[in-house]
Motif scaffolding. Structure first.
Motif, mmCIF file in Angstrom:
data_model
loop_
_atom_site.group_PDB
_atom_site.id
_atom_site.type_symbol
_atom_site.label_atom_id
_atom_site.label_comp_id
_atom_site.label_asym_id
_atom_site.label_seq_id
_atom_site.Cartn_x
_atom_site.Cartn_y
_atom_site.Cartn_z
ATOM 1 N N THR A 47 0.843 -1.193 0.000
ATOM 2 C CA THR A 47 0.000 0.000 0.000
ATOM 3 C C THR A 47 0.879 1.242 0.000
ATOM 4 O OG1 THR A 47 -0.180 0.183 2.419
ATOM 5 C CG2 THR A 47 -1.778 -1.245 1.284
ATOM 6 N N ASP B 218 -14.215 -1.749 2.896
ATOM 7 C CA ASP B 218 -14.538 -2.455 1.650
ATOM 8 C C ASP B 218 -13.407 -2.324 0.635
ATOM 9 O OD1 ASP B 218 -16.956 -3.373 2.571
ATOM 10 O OD2 ASP B 218 -18.156 -1.823 1.569
ATOM 11 N N ASP B 219 -12.774 -1.168 0.596
ATOM 12 C CA ASP B 219 -11.640 -0.981 -0.317
ATOM 13 C C ASP B 219 -10.514 -1.958 0.004
ATOM 14 O OD1 ASP B 219 -13.012 1.111 -1.479
ATOM 15 O OD2 ASP B 219 -11.357 2.543 -1.309
ATOM 16 N N SER C 143 -0.770 -0.719 -4.689
ATOM 17 C CA SER C 143 -1.998 -0.068 -4.250
ATOM 18 C C SER C 143 -1.736 1.343 -3.753
ATOM 19 C CB SER C 143 -2.666 -0.892 -3.135
ATOM 20 O OG SER C 143 -3.874 -0.270 -2.729
ATOM 21 N N ASN D 196 -11.511 -5.603 -0.850
ATOM 22 C CA ASN D 196 -11.473 -5.811 -2.301
ATOM 23 C C ASN D 196 -10.047 -5.772 -2.841
ATOM 24 O OD1 ASN D 196 -14.269 -5.996 -2.405
ATOM 25 N ND2 ASN D 196 -14.543 -3.814 -2.788
ATOM 26 N N MET D 197 -9.212 -4.913 -2.268
ATOM 27 C CA MET D 197 -7.810 -4.834 -2.683
ATOM 28 C C MET D 197 -7.110 -6.175 -2.498
ATOM 29 S SD MET D 197 -4.827 -2.535 -0.850
ATOM 30 C CE MET D 197 -4.925 -3.520 0.669
ATOM 31 N N ALA E 110 -7.199 1.853 -3.970
ATOM 32 C CA ALA E 110 -7.899 1.623 -2.712
ATOM 33 C C ALA E 110 -7.527 2.700 -1.704
ATOM 34 C CB ALA E 110 -7.543 0.247 -2.144
ATOM 35 N N ASP E 111 -8.498 3.056 -0.877
ATOM 36 C CA ASP E 111 -8.286 3.938 0.263
ATOM 37 C C ASP E 111 -8.213 3.039 1.496
ATOM 38 O OD1 ASP E 111 -8.535 5.622 2.473
ATOM 39 O OD2 ASP E 111 -9.960 6.960 1.488
#
Length: 266
Positions: free
Chosen positions: A9, A69-70, A33, A73-74, A63-64
């Motif tokens: 990230t 949810d981000d 990400s 899903n990431m 993605a945040d």
């Protein structure tokens, strides 16, 4: 052959970018990400990896990390697109320099949202996926977070940032205990002053607070407190993460490893 899959990230710039490129060089397929506004940066990192390391698979995942949810899903998309998850690097972070009495609640909550909630969510969903993957393909997997030397000793003007990085250390220790039985190690890296765009921005704010005349004099004061007398680079941190992500680090877990040129000793 690929060594596995690493997801990073905050990969669009600075330390996250350097980690991504280093892990690609080490042989990992890479999930990059960052927040949507850094999409162009991520795509540039992806192009560099593909052009430099033929055969490495790369995917860009917007993605945040403050949004559950981000993050879910990431992690799912990384596994789907790259075929697994062996290394999770929760690198995304922010900082604000301010006196405690001038730190706003908005800044406090934003720092904790990214630096603590983001790491928590990254750890959580990576751990869930790794535990499931280990049921069919047992292998040493790695979860790695971003702490700081400010997470070992508080710094003036960085009360919110220091508190958030102390939280990452505690989270890392607790999760290491829980995940050891699954063959998953959990560690953090704790950098000192690493020359990035974020540090330059913070330094400009700190000049006003410390009374330094300019950026050069501010950095000179920092260097005098370092055994080595020079600033670190993102590649220095990437080298440490490379080791933590490797099979050779299998007997290290629950640690926040300092890399600061000798500013502070554990």
């Amino acid at each position: 052959m690929s060594k596995g899959v690493a997801l990073i990230t905050g990969a669009g710039q600075g330390i996250g970018c350097a980690i991504s490129i280093r892990l690609a060089a080490d042989g990992f397929d890479i999930g990059l990400s960052d927040i949507p506004t850094n999409k162009s940066n991520l795509e540039e990192v992806a192009r560099e990896i593909r052009s430099t390391y033929a055969g490495r698979k790369v995917c860009v995942l917007l993605a945040d990390v403050t949004v559950e949810d981000d993050v879910r899903n990431m992690v799912d998309d990384a596994v789907t697109n790259l075929g697994g998850l062996d290394v999770m690097v929760a690198n995304a972070g922010i900082a604000v320099a301010a006196l405690l009495v001038e730190t706003t609640l908005v800044d406090w909550e934003k720092i904790f949202a990214v630096n603590v909630r983001g790491v928590f969510l990254s750890y959580k969903y990576a751990a869930q996926k790794m535990i499931t993957l280990n049921e069919t393909n047992k292998r040493g997997r790695r979860i790695i977070g971003a702490s700081s030397i400010a997470g070992k000793k508080g710094d003036e003007y960085f009360s919110a940032y220091s508190a958030s990085k102390f939280a990452v250390r505690g989270l890392t220790q607790s999760v290491a205990i829980e995940l050891g039985r699954h063959g998953i190690t959990v560690n953090a890296y704790a950098p000192g002053v690493i020359m990035t765009d974020m540090i330059n921005g913070l330094s400009e704010a700190s000049i006003k607070l410390t009374g330094s005349s300019n950026l050069d004099s501010y950095f000179e004061k920092i260097k005098k407190n370092m055994c080595l007398g020079y600033m670190g680079a993102p590649d220095d941190v990437a080298g440490l993460v490379s080791y933590i992500a490797s099979t050779e680090s299998h007997f290290i877990t629950g640690q926040s490893i300092t890399i600061d040129g000798g500013m502070r000793f554990d």
